[in-house]
Design an enzyme around this catalytic site. Structure first.
Site: not given
Ligand code: ZN
Length: 481
Positions: A307, A449
């Site tokens: 993400d 991430h």
């Molecule tokens: Zn996020």
């Protein structure tokens, strides 16, 4: 202290098999600031071919986008700002970002009784408008809510010339004479009165006060390739219902307002055509791959999801690792970052990875109105489609925050995760790796991430482990097919 939020998400697959998959997942509200690595560097290992290497990583040469995402019990922040390759320019932007944050924290401090029951939010976003080669308007919009009805909205404009490495003040662009002010006042009055959107909310006396202010520097004015734009803060010259009005004046109609220097600059306007791309035959390859995976049904499958990217170095490193381990992943990208790094998103898609939607700017969708939710998701889908030629199938709500209103605002399938090593919190390669190692099982969806160096290092260990454990590392669509 707020309790841990548990979010149970139902995903109904209306696809091939009509299978209903339940995913239960959780999001912990914890203490961590997420900041990107601020150094701009080319990737150490070349992933792009020669042709790509010639191009700039950012769509806006000389500018990168920085993202800070924080989710604490007291407050949530999503901050995006440009970074230049010139320290003295960065200093000015940093000062603005720092003072905006400081003001927000002061507000929280002053309204402690309100923020006990409600998370305060700060969203600092920017739009970037090329004017001419290496000259840009950067338009920040700042929204904050500190409990109760204390909503704030304002904007701040920077016009930057990267040829000269300096900011340009609006009074260099607009002639600042009494006569010119009169003209501007009359043009703006006429535009407000003719505008269906603003005419009912316009206060002419407030516009008069604005133009008569001796300290006026036209700091609310910016340029695009075509227009000169006056942007007014909420309540400044209109009632609140008009929001932050913008009046666009086509440059070829208002030449008389501009200084000679800028008249000259703007007349030399060369537009380069956008090259057409030709993407076909991808579908067949995808189908073949699903077949291949199905043949190996004895293998366990796992989906790695990333993400908040793309990031100009870390995402590229992760793509290289995935390639090395013949793994496929899903990237839930932020639309405003796709806008900066389209080539990286193109590479994801070309290498057979899936591109998912993580909204335009990482706002908590459950705090927004229906229209704004749709806009946040739609803008990101458009940015993705513009690059890879197809819209995403899945979206991941920022902070994992989802409700029925969010679900009904989009046709995209919401997707959370089942394993969360909290890479954003620890930034510790071993912790991330050990968490995944302990919790992964057949069908897991792992959340990471791609904007942290520690995550990149963990991904290498995780890939090595998963391959040894005989996992098929697949995209979300492949996992669910
Ligand atoms: Zn996020």
């Amino acid at each position: 202290m707020k309790p841990t939020k548990f979010i149970f998400l139902t995903i109904t697959m209306v696809g091939l098999l009509g299978v209903v998959i339940w995913l239960s997942s959780y999001l912990t509200v914890a203490n961590a600031d997420i900041a990107p690595v601020s150094a701009y560097a080319l990737p150490s290992k070349a992933l792009f071919d020669e042709e790509h290497l010639k191009a700039s990583y950012s769509s806006y040469p000389g500018i990168d986008i920085m993202t800070i995402i924080t989710d604490k019990p007291t407050h949530q922040m999503s901050i995006h700002y440009p970074e230049f390759h010139e320290e003295k320019l960065n200093q000015v932007i940093d000062d603005y970002v720092t003072s905006t944050k400081a003001e927000f924290f002061e507000g929280i401090e002053h309204n402690k009784q309100l923020t006990e029951d409600m998370q305060a939010t700060l969203y600092l976003l920017f739009e970037i408008h090329p004017i001419k080669e290496n000259i840009y308007s950067i338009v920040f919009s700042h929204e904050s809510y500190i409990g109760g009805a204390n909503g704030r909205q304002s904007s701040k404009i920077f016009i930057v010339d990267l040829n000269e490495n300096q900011f340009i003040s609006q009074t260099d662009i607009l002639k600042d004479s009494q006569q010119n002010r009169e003209k501007i006042y009359h043009i703006l009055t006429e535009r407000f009165e003719q505008s269906e959107q603003y005419q009912d909310f316009f206060f002419e006396d407030q516009l008069k006060d604005w133009i008569d202010n001796e300290e006026l520097t036209f700091s609310n004015v910016y340029l695009t390739e075509q227009d000169l734009i006056f942007k007014f803060d909420k309540y400044m010259v209109t009632a609140g219902a008009a929001g932050s009005p913008e009046i666009l004046l086509p440059l070829d109609e208002i030449g008389e307002l501009l200084t000679d220097e800028w008249l000259k600059k703007l007349n030399i306007e060369v537009k380069e055509p956008v090259p057409e791309r030709d993407d076909e035959s991808e579908v067949k390859e995808d189908d073949e791959r699903v077949e291949e995976i199905k043949k190996e049904t004895n293998k366990k499958t796992v989906a790695l999801t990333f993400d908040d990217g793309p990031h100009p170095t870390h995402t590229i490193e992760i793509l290289r690792l995935l390639d090395q381990y013949k793994a496929k992943a899903t990237f839930f990208v932020l639309g405003n970052r796709v806008d900066f790094y389209p080539e990286i998103v193109q590479n994801m898609s070309d290498q057979g990875h899936e591109v998912g939607n993580h909204t335009w700017s990482h706002k908590d969708l459950t705090t927004l109105g229906q229209k704004e939710i749709a806009r946040e998701i739609e803008a990101a889908s458009q940015a993705i489609e513009k690059v890879i030629g197809k819209t995403p199938t899945y979206f991941r709500p920022p902070y994992g925050a989802i409700n029925d209103q969010v679900r009904s605002a989009t046709n995209l399938i919401p997707l959370l995760w089942t394993v969360d090593p909290k890479d954003w919190e620890s930034r510790d390669t071993d912790k991330i790796y050990n968490h995944v190692k302990r919790h992964v099982r057949d069908g897991s969806i792992i959340l990471m991430h791609d904007i942290y160096g520690s995550t990149v290092e963990a991904v290498e260990l995780i890939l090595d482990f998963l391959v040894k454990e005989n996992y098929q590392i697949v995209t979300v669509s492949e996992l669910n097919s």
